[in-house]
Design an enzyme around this catalytic site. Structure first.
Site, short mmCIF file in Angstrom:
data_model
loop_
_atom_site.label_atom_id
_atom_site.label_comp_id
_atom_site.label_asym_id
_atom_site.label_seq_id
_atom_site.Cartn_x
_atom_site.Cartn_y
_atom_site.Cartn_z
CB ALA A 83 -0.64 0.33 1.23
CE1 TYR A 147 5.43 6.43 -3.91
CE2 TYR A 147 7.72 6.57 -5.02
CZ TYR A 147 6.33 6.57 -4.81
OH TYR A 147 5.88 4.95 -5.69
N1 LIG Z 1 2.95 2.49 -10.38
C1 LIG Z 1 3.99 3.09 -10.63
O1 LIG Z 1 4.64 3.26 -11.28
C2 LIG Z 1 4.69 2.83 -8.80
C3 LIG Z 1 6.09 2.95 -9.72
C4 LIG Z 1 7.20 2.14 -7.92
C5 LIG Z 1 6.10 1.68 -6.61
N2 LIG Z 1 4.99 1.85 -7.07
C6 LIG Z 1 5.05 1.49 -5.61
O2 LIG Z 1 4.04 0.01 -5.41
C7 LIG Z 1 3.19 0.38 -4.97
C8 LIG Z 1 1.17 0.45 -5.29
O3 LIG Z 1 1.11 1.46 -6.38
P1 LIG Z 1 -0.13 1.37 -7.45
O4 LIG Z 1 0.44 2.15 -8.11
O5 LIG Z 1 -0.51 -0.43 -7.49
O6 LIG Z 1 -1.51 2.30 -6.92
P2 LIG Z 1 -2.84 2.11 -6.87
O7 LIG Z 1 -2.82 1.71 -8.11
O8 LIG Z 1 -2.76 4.01 -6.00
O9 LIG Z 1 -3.65 1.59 -5.57
C9 LIG Z 1 -2.26 1.70 -4.21
C10 LIG Z 1 -3.60 0.68 -3.36
O10 LIG Z 1 -2.84 1.25 -1.92
C11 LIG Z 1 -4.10 1.02 -1.24
N3 LIG Z 1 -3.98 2.12 -0.30
C12 LIG Z 1 -3.12 3.43 -0.25
N4 LIG Z 1 -3.59 4.06 1.21
C13 LIG Z 1 -3.55 3.01 2.21
C14 LIG Z 1 -3.55 3.42 3.25
N5 LIG Z 1 -3.47 4.18 3.89
N6 LIG Z 1 -4.20 1.63 3.82
C15 LIG Z 1 -4.36 0.61 3.34
N7 LIG Z 1 -4.58 0.54 2.16
C16 LIG Z 1 -3.88 1.96 1.28
C17 LIG Z 1 -5.35 1.68 -2.39
O11 LIG Z 1 -6.49 1.69 -1.73
P3 LIG Z 1 -7.85 1.27 -2.39
O12 LIG Z 1 -8.29 0.62 -3.41
O13 LIG Z 1 -9.16 1.08 -1.37
O14 LIG Z 1 -7.86 3.25 -2.26
C18 LIG Z 1 -4.44 0.23 -3.54
O15 LIG Z 1 -5.10 -0.48 -2.65
C19 LIG Z 1 3.25 1.77 -3.69
O16 LIG Z 1 3.84 0.98 -2.45
C20 LIG Z 1 3.84 2.81 -4.68
O17 LIG Z 1 4.26 3.38 -4.00
C21 LIG Z 1 4.64 2.55 -7.80
#
Ligand SMILES: NC(=O)c1ccc[n+]([C@@H]2O[C@H](COP(=O)([O-])OP(=O)(O)OC[C@H]3O[C@@H](n4cnc5c(N)ncnc54)[C@H](OP(=O)(O)O)[C@@H]3O)[C@@H](O)[C@H]2O)c1
Length: 240
Positions: A83, A147
């Protein structure tokens, strides 16, 4: 008996791909989310994976939620702290709230997720802690002081946990995704996204399934000696 995996933020984006991949490997999987009930209900309907709602930034909520998962699904052997949120702003415009929200969710959230499962892992002499960090924790990023600080902090967490857990059969590793095609990245303006893709030698965004592949590799019983490491999955955008 099949091992049990908990994936925070496991109902959408990268987390959803991780939850599905672990289920496909035969694990019992529980996925958490913060507030998007609709997406979570749809995810459970499509995958059969149970979802649980709590805020990872809150220790008591996390502990209570984890106790519920352990009672309903099983003792947690694999925890994927996935998350995460962004609250981007150039440093001179970043507000204390933007700083705090990101620290509370992305960094303290990892503590809140791992700390309650750690004693059980130590007792059972097996555990896999997998933290989803980021390329921007490795290299820093304009408008992401908050971040990048959390994602660099994740690397310190796993390197320390690796040393504490090694003799108890617990490994702790991080994955640093580059830019992956999820809502988080698709939400940035198209012009910015095009410029991001221009910086990736692979010439494309990564897919959530490519990160999930790293997780299933680290989660397996055979990955016991891989401990305290960081897997970069970024299309050759950055080397440590
Ligand atoms: N996308 C990228 O390019 C990328 C790159 C590097 C790292 N990351 C990392 O990968 C991880 C996932 O990213 P993503 O792109 O898949 O994000 P995303 O599509 O925005 O999904 C985020 C997920 O985390 C949950 N979440 C957010 N805040 C939370 C909280 N306070 N308590 C519990 N759950 C929470 C959300 O719940 P809801 O569905 O209820 O909102 C959702 O299920 C993150 O840690 C991000 O920093 C992503």
């Amino acid at each position: 008996m099949a091992r049990t995996a908990l994936v925070t933020g496991g109902s959408r984006g990268i987390g959803a791909a991780i939850s599905k991949a672990l289920k496909a490997e035969g694990y019992n999987v529980a996925a958490t989310y913060a507030g998007n009930d609709e997406a979570a209900a749809k995810f459970t309907e499509e995958t059969g994976i149970k979802t649980y709602k709590w805020n990872v930034a809150d220790y008591d909520e996390s502990k209570a939620g984890i106790e519920k998962v352990e009672a309903e699904v099983g003792p947690i052997d694999i925890v994927v702290a996935n998350a995460g949120i962004t609250r981007d702003a150039p440093f001179h415009k970043m507000t204390p709230d933007q700083w705090k929200d990101v620290i509370d969710t992305n960094l303290t959230g990892v503590f809140n997720t791992v700390h309650p499962v750690w004693p059980g892992m130590r007792e059972r002499k097996f555990g896999r802690v997998i933290v989803i960090s980021s390329i921007n924790g490795q290299k820093g990023q304009f408008a992401q002081v908050n971040y990048a600080a959390t994602k660099a902090g994740d690397l310190g967490i796993v390197k320390s946990l690796a040393q504490e857990g090694a003799r108890a059969g617990i490994t702790a590793n991080a994955i640093c995704p580059g830019y992956i095609a999820t809502e988080m990245v698709m939400a940035v303006p198209e012009k910015v996204r095009e410029s991001i893709i221009g910086q990736i030698p692979a010439g494309r965004l990564g897919e959530p399934e490519e990160i999930a592949r790293c997780v299933t590799f680290l989660a397996s019983d055979e990955s016991q000696f891989i401990n305290g490491s960081t897997i970069s999955a970024n299309g050759a955008q950055f080397f440590v």
